[in-house]
Design an enzyme around this catalytic site. Structure first.
Site, PDB file in Angstrom:
ATOM      1  N   LYS A 163      45.485  23.678  55.786  1.00  0.00           N
ATOM      2  CA  LYS A 163      45.918  24.970  55.748  1.00  0.00           C
ATOM      3  C   LYS A 163      44.811  25.848  54.618  1.00  0.00           C
ATOM      4  O   LYS A 163      44.319  25.009  53.781  1.00  0.00           O
ATOM      5  CB  LYS A 163      47.336  25.302  55.141  1.00  0.00           C
ATOM      6  CG  LYS A 163      47.721  24.819  53.824  1.00  0.00           C
ATOM      7  CD  LYS A 163      49.021  24.905  53.588  1.00  0.00           C
ATOM      8  CE  LYS A 163      49.384  24.347  52.045  1.00  0.00           C
ATOM      9  NZ  LYS A 163      51.106  24.064  51.931  1.00  0.00           N
ATOM     10  N   ARG A 170      63.097  28.662  49.890  1.00  0.00           N
ATOM     11  CA  ARG A 170      61.885  29.194  50.484  1.00  0.00           C
ATOM     12  C   ARG A 170      62.291  29.773  51.924  1.00  0.00           C
ATOM     13  O   ARG A 170      62.598  30.730  52.249  1.00  0.00           O
ATOM     14  CB  ARG A 170      60.707  28.535  50.140  1.00  0.00           C
ATOM     15  CG  ARG A 170      59.495  29.235  50.668  1.00  0.00           C
ATOM     16  CD  ARG A 170      57.988  28.585  50.334  1.00  0.00           C
ATOM     17  NE  ARG A 170      57.880  27.216  50.900  1.00  0.00           N
ATOM     18  CZ  ARG A 170      56.839  26.423  50.695  1.00  0.00           C
ATOM     19  NH1 ARG A 170      55.854  27.055  49.847  1.00  0.00           N
ATOM     20  NH2 ARG A 170      56.673  25.162  51.209  1.00  0.00           N
ATOM     21  N   HIS A 212      61.092  19.939  52.190  1.00  0.00           N
ATOM     22  CA  HIS A 212      59.903  20.300  51.159  1.00  0.00           C
ATOM     23  C   HIS A 212      60.685  19.913  49.700  1.00  0.00           C
ATOM     24  O   HIS A 212      61.419  20.767  49.375  1.00  0.00           O
ATOM     25  CB  HIS A 212      59.079  21.353  51.283  1.00  0.00           C
ATOM     26  CG  HIS A 212      57.799  21.804  50.475  1.00  0.00           C
ATOM     27  ND1 HIS A 212      57.032  20.546  50.563  1.00  0.00           N
ATOM     28  CD2 HIS A 212      57.330  22.540  49.743  1.00  0.00           C
ATOM     29  CE1 HIS A 212      55.897  20.895  50.041  1.00  0.00           C
ATOM     30  NE2 HIS A 212      56.109  22.154  49.486  1.00  0.00           N
ATOM     31  N   ARG A 242      52.812  14.540  54.205  1.00  0.00           N
ATOM     32  CA  ARG A 242      52.081  15.531  54.418  1.00  0.00           C
ATOM     33  C   ARG A 242      51.085  16.028  53.357  1.00  0.00           C
ATOM     34  O   ARG A 242      51.424  16.342  52.170  1.00  0.00           O
ATOM     35  CB  ARG A 242      52.823  16.726  54.626  1.00  0.00           C
ATOM     36  CG  ARG A 242      54.043  16.817  55.692  1.00  0.00           C
ATOM     37  CD  ARG A 242      55.028  18.045  55.702  1.00  0.00           C
ATOM     38  NE  ARG A 242      55.508  18.539  54.710  1.00  0.00           N
ATOM     39  CZ  ARG A 242      56.617  18.259  54.350  1.00  0.00           C
ATOM     40  NH1 ARG A 242      57.376  17.512  55.167  1.00  0.00           N
ATOM     41  NH2 ARG A 242      57.168  18.776  53.144  1.00  0.00           N
ATOM     42  N   TYR A 291      30.146  44.288  30.416  1.00  0.00           N
ATOM     43  CA  TYR A 291      30.982  45.291  30.369  1.00  0.00           C
ATOM     44  C   TYR A 291      31.832  45.250  29.219  1.00  0.00           C
ATOM     45  O   TYR A 291      32.465  44.162  28.788  1.00  0.00           O
ATOM     46  CB  TYR A 291      31.865  45.095  31.736  1.00  0.00           C
ATOM     47  CG  TYR A 291      31.188  45.622  32.987  1.00  0.00           C
ATOM     48  CD1 TYR A 291      30.663  46.902  33.268  1.00  0.00           C
ATOM     49  CD2 TYR A 291      30.965  44.713  34.117  1.00  0.00           C
ATOM     50  CE1 TYR A 291      30.115  47.334  34.286  1.00  0.00           C
ATOM     51  CE2 TYR A 291      30.424  45.104  35.286  1.00  0.00           C
ATOM     52  CZ  TYR A 291      30.135  46.352  35.489  1.00  0.00           C
ATOM     53  OH  TYR A 291      29.454  47.012  36.487  1.00  0.00           O
ATOM     54  N   CYS A 319      31.725  39.824  36.174  1.00  0.00           N
ATOM     55  CA  CYS A 319      31.075  40.828  36.897  1.00  0.00           C
ATOM     56  C   CYS A 319      31.722  40.554  38.001  1.00  0.00           C
ATOM     57  O   CYS A 319      31.927  39.446  38.450  1.00  0.00           O
ATOM     58  CB  CYS A 319      30.028  41.483  36.855  1.00  0.00           C
ATOM     59  SG  CYS A 319      29.205  41.731  35.105  1.00  0.00           S
ATOM     60  N   MET A 320      31.585  41.634  39.130  1.00  0.00           N
ATOM     61  CA  MET A 320      32.056  41.386  40.499  1.00  0.00           C
ATOM     62  C   MET A 320      30.930  40.325  41.181  1.00  0.00           C
ATOM     63  O   MET A 320      31.238  39.478  41.855  1.00  0.00           O
ATOM     64  CB  MET A 320      31.757  42.601  41.282  1.00  0.00           C
ATOM     65  CG  MET A 320      32.417  42.532  42.727  1.00  0.00           C
ATOM     66  SD  MET A 320      32.278  43.911  43.657  1.00  0.00           S
ATOM     67  CE  MET A 320      33.348  44.896  42.972  1.00  0.00           C
ATOM     68  N   ASP A 321      29.668  40.331  40.763  1.00  0.00           N
ATOM     69  CA  ASP A 321      28.658  39.359  41.545  1.00  0.00           C
ATOM     70  C   ASP A 321      27.995  38.621  40.659  1.00  0.00           C
ATOM     71  O   ASP A 321      26.816  38.112  41.134  1.00  0.00           O
ATOM     72  CB  ASP A 321      27.684  40.304  42.293  1.00  0.00           C
ATOM     73  CG  ASP A 321      28.517  41.375  43.166  1.00  0.00           C
ATOM     74  OD1 ASP A 321      29.371  40.949  43.965  1.00  0.00           O
ATOM     75  OD2 ASP A 321      28.563  42.674  42.982  1.00  0.00           O
TER      76      ASP A 321
END
Ligand SMILES: *Cc1c(COP(=O)(O)O)cnc(C)c1O
Length: 361
Positions: free
Chosen positions: A36, A130, A158, A214, A258, A305-307
């Site tokens: 998954k 769950r 589970h 699993r 920043y 930062c973002m990038d």
């Protein structure tokens, strides 16, 4: 063409992890490979196909889109969806021969009202709260109805605390296994393949009664619990890399990044790395994370930062433009980063965004 950032996936190591884990199971026990979330960020089709070469015949995902992607990517065998699939997707379950978890009376009714004999595993709740049928009340009657309308091929529960070794967790986990066993005994029905072990359970609670494990996190060489060792040779398979995009001198007293969160305590050399939180490099690593350049450790300085983010390379002699930067690897694994972030390795690897190409070796 060179890249800005990439994750190297060592498929051979994933295969090794599978084989090493399988070696400590009972002879007839199988592994259901849990792929998954794009195989925990490692690439679902690539991982599943590689394991298929080793004989894996069962796979698990969290949703129908992941299941269809596997089928279209050439994965055969059983594909089980652990969680919710919209009831109006029943035709896709049939078309792609996918097995669906059935986990409540309401859900069973919604799925079976359409008179399509989908394959199903019954999910039983033994204490996690769950999803899953209760072990009390009239679950058995609903399950009996499911068996008439659907093709029930398995039943599972589970374990939600198999990864902890404190006394309360151990007692709770043993209680879950007992409750599950007792529930199955009260049912005269044949529900097919019985399974209840995840990675941690398969190492610590394997009494041989679960037909399969699993296997998720340990397949990728990460730990379900930092304190508990993995079988010898099971190792992480993902290395995250980038390059230095700029190097500069920063004077004592100058700020970096920043929000003035870092003030240089001395004259420093600072490198910029063109990766940010949009790539899944958590902003919580601001002034906390580390990378490796030229075999030496370099700390994150200032906010991520973002990038982009900056690292202190004062003690990395010769650090230069285009040097390779390792963000995750042997020196600092996803588990190490998770521990610095107060989370788990699962979240770190799942969080490496789709903007980061996966490269297979
Ligand atoms: C994700 C998942 C697993 C795999 O768990 P790991 O701890 O990664 O081994 C097993 N079973 C279910 C129901 C899951 O959702």
């Amino acid at each position: 063409m060179t890249r800005r950032t990439w994750a190297e996936i060592d498929i051979r190591q994933i295969k090794n992890n599978y084989t090493l884990y399988k070696a400590q199971l009972y002879e007839n026990q199988e592994i259901m490979a849990v792929v998954k979330a794009d195989a925990y960020g490692h690439g679902d089709v690539q991982v599943a196909r590689a394991l298929q070469e080793l004989g894996a015949k069962r796979f698990a995902v969290s949703n129908i889109d992941e299941a269809i992607k596997l089928r279209e990517g050439g994965v055969d065998g059983e594909i089980l969806i652990f969680g919710y699939t919209p009831p109006d997707s029943v035709d896709s379950l049939i078309k792609y021969d996918i097995t669906q978890a059935i986990y409540s009376e309401e859900y069973a009714r919604a799925i079976s009202s359409q008179d399509k004999r989908i394959k199903a595993h019954i999910a039983v709740d033994t204490g996690m709260n769950r999803i899953g049928f209760s072990t009390e009340g009239d679950s058995l009657r609903t399950i009996e109805e499911c068996r008439r309308k659907l093709c029930v091929t398995g039943v599972f529960t589970h374990l939600c605390s198999a990864d902890s070794d404190d006394g309360a967790s151990v007692r709770f986990t043993k209680g879950q296994i007992e409750r599950f066993g007792a529930f199955l005994k009260t049912s005269a029905q044949d529900l097919g393949t019985v399974h209840y072990l995840n990675s941690a359970g398969g190492l610590r609670y394997n009494d041989g009664a679960s037909a399969l494990v699993r296997l998720g996190i340990n397949l990728y060489g990460l730990r379900h619990n930092y304190g508990i060792p993995l079988p010898e040779g099971i190792k992480p398979a993902l290395t995250w890399k980038s390059v230095v995009s700029m190097v500069k001198d920063v004077g004592a007293g100058d700020y970096i990044g920043y929000g003035l969160s870092y003030k240089a305590p001395r004259n420093m050399r600072v490198a910029t790395v063109p990766v940010g939180y949009a790539d899944g490099y958590s902003r919580m690593l601001s002034n906390r994370g580390k990378v490796q350049i030229r075999g030496k450790s370099a700390s994150v300085v200032g906010r991520v930062c973002m990038d982009q983010f900056m690292v202190d390379v004062t003690d990395v002699p010769g650090a230069a433009f285009l040097d390779e930067v390792t963000l995750l690897g042997d020196f600092y694994t996803a588990d190490d980063m998770a521990s610095d972030l107060g989370t788990i390795g699962y979240e770190v690897v799942c969080g490496i965004s789709k903007r980061v190409p996966r490269v297979y070796k």
